[in-house]
Design an enzyme around this catalytic site. Structure first.
Site, PDB file in Angstrom:
ATOM      1  N   LYS A   3       0.822  -1.213   0.000  1.00 16.50           N
ATOM      2  CA  LYS A   3       0.000   0.000   0.000  1.00 16.50           C
ATOM      3  C   LYS A   3       0.863   1.273   0.000  1.00 16.50           C
ATOM      4  CE  LYS A   3      -4.023  -2.250   2.124  1.00 16.50           C
ATOM      5  NZ  LYS A   3      -4.970  -2.287   3.267  1.00 16.50           N
ATOM      6  N   TYR A  50     -12.350  -1.832  -4.083  1.00 17.02           N
ATOM      7  CA  TYR A  50     -12.866  -1.947  -2.714  1.00 17.02           C
ATOM      8  C   TYR A  50     -14.397  -1.822  -2.639  1.00 17.02           C
ATOM      9  CZ  TYR A  50      -8.291  -2.146  -0.419  1.00 17.02           C
ATOM     10  OH  TYR A  50      -7.056  -2.546   0.033  1.00 17.02           O
ATOM     11  N   PHE A  73     -15.455   3.452   6.617  1.00 20.86           N
ATOM     12  CA  PHE A  73     -14.092   3.826   6.239  1.00 20.86           C
ATOM     13  C   PHE A  73     -13.854   3.800   4.727  1.00 20.86           C
ATOM     14  CE2 PHE A  73     -14.018  -0.740   7.414  1.00 20.86           C
ATOM     15  CZ  PHE A  73     -13.562  -1.301   6.227  1.00 20.86           C
ATOM     16  N   ARG A 123      -2.014 -14.225   3.952  1.00 15.83           N
ATOM     17  CA  ARG A 123      -2.671 -13.449   5.020  1.00 15.83           C
ATOM     18  C   ARG A 123      -2.006 -13.708   6.374  1.00 15.83           C
ATOM     19  NH1 ARG A 123      -7.365 -10.774   3.761  1.00 15.83           N
ATOM     20  NH2 ARG A 123      -8.310 -11.025   5.820  1.00 15.83           N
ATOM     21  N   THR A 168      -5.356  -7.380  10.466  1.00 13.40           N
ATOM     22  CA  THR A 168      -5.663  -6.097   9.811  1.00 13.40           C
ATOM     23  C   THR A 168      -5.102  -4.922  10.601  1.00 13.40           C
ATOM     24  OG1 THR A 168      -7.722  -7.098   9.018  1.00 13.40           O
ATOM     25  CG2 THR A 168      -7.553  -4.695   8.884  1.00 13.40           C
ATOM     26  N   ARG A 218       2.545  -6.534   8.687  1.00  5.43           N
ATOM     27  CA  ARG A 218       1.800  -5.409   9.278  1.00  5.43           C
ATOM     28  C   ARG A 218       2.376  -4.996  10.631  1.00  5.43           C
ATOM     29  NH1 ARG A 218      -4.064  -7.526   7.069  1.00  5.43           N
ATOM     30  NH2 ARG A 218      -4.213  -6.102   5.289  1.00  5.43           N
ATOM     31  N   ASN A 266      -1.990   0.024   6.859  1.00  2.33           N
ATOM     32  CA  ASN A 266      -1.467  -1.250   7.354  1.00  2.33           C
ATOM     33  C   ASN A 266      -0.584  -1.974   6.340  1.00  2.33           C
ATOM     34  OD1 ASN A 266      -3.472  -1.981   5.620  1.00  2.33           O
ATOM     35  ND2 ASN A 266      -4.639  -3.210   7.084  1.00  2.33           N
ATOM     36  N   HIS A 274      -2.193  -5.464   1.346  1.00  2.00           N
ATOM     37  CA  HIS A 274      -3.496  -6.102   1.116  1.00  2.00           C
ATOM     38  C   HIS A 274      -3.261  -7.517   0.640  1.00  2.00           C
ATOM     39  CE1 HIS A 274      -7.369  -7.113  -0.792  1.00  2.00           C
ATOM     40  NE2 HIS A 274      -6.616  -7.583  -1.765  1.00  2.00           N
ATOM     41  N   GLU A 330      -9.471 -10.625  -8.232  1.00  2.38           N
ATOM     42  CA  GLU A 330      -8.524  -9.518  -8.021  1.00  2.38           C
ATOM     43  C   GLU A 330      -7.312  -9.628  -8.956  1.00  2.38           C
ATOM     44  OE1 GLU A 330      -7.645  -9.414  -3.819  1.00  2.38           O
ATOM     45  OE2 GLU A 330      -9.683  -8.800  -3.310  1.00  2.38           O
TER      46      GLU A 330
END
Ligand code: ATP
Ligand code: MG
Length: 140
Positions: free
Chosen positions: A11, A51, A59, A87, A93, A104, A114, A117, A128
């Site tokens: 990110k 998203y 958010f 993940r 998260t 993270r 964070n 993704h 995706e």
């Protein structure tokens, strides 16, 4: 176990902090193979679409602003059970809940900012990956 591919995004917070290379190296060190990767800046319409699943969440607008504030690295990563394993390597998260040594925990600064993704299911990974990469880019 079976070989899967997942969509990973480093990110804008992590890219602007100069951590994109370290994070990709972290993924490789954990056994996630980089099939394809691209640095790009998401347009507002791309972030809104990517998203859209969160469009009712409070958010959503802030997340779209964040994800378009600077470049990201979008990557396709491959490993046994890559979706859940990636993940696990990313961590929770909220970086303050993420286990020590996860991406993270190491590079995230808030529940929004964070660092990365990862797709949350094999079905979403395929959607995706197709959002960002064409078939010819995925032959590696
Ligand atoms: P990602 O989809 O980015 O891999 P995730 O699956 O762990 O993260 P989601 O619930 O899908 O978490 O949320 C998507 C993203 O929205 C989060 O990664 C984070 O950047 C942001 N986000 C989630 N919850 C909040 C919140 N309560 N406040 C602000 N931003 C949030
Ligand atoms: Mg998610």
């Amino acid at each position: 176990m079976s070989i899967e591919r997942t969509l990973s995004i480093i990110k804008p917070d992590a890219v602007s902090a100069g951590k994109a290379g370290a994070i990709l190296q972290h993924f490789e060190d954990k056994g996630l193979r980089v099939v394809a990767s691209r640095k790009m800046t998401l347009s507002r319409s791309q972030a809104l679409a990517f998203y859209a699943v969160h469009k009712e969440r409070p958010f959503y607008e802030s997340l779209v602003e964040f994800m378009t504030e600077g470049p990201v690295f979008v990557s396709v990563l491959e490993a046994d059970s890559a979706v859940s394993y990636h993940r696990e390597v990313m961590g929770a998260t909220n970086p303050s809940d993420a286990s020590d040594g996860t991406v993270r925990a190491l590079y995230g600064s808030s529940i929004e900012r964070n660092a990365c993704h990862g797709s949350d299911s094999l079905e979403n990974a395929q959607i995706e990956i197709g959002f960002f990469f064409s078939g010819a880019e995925l032959l590696a």
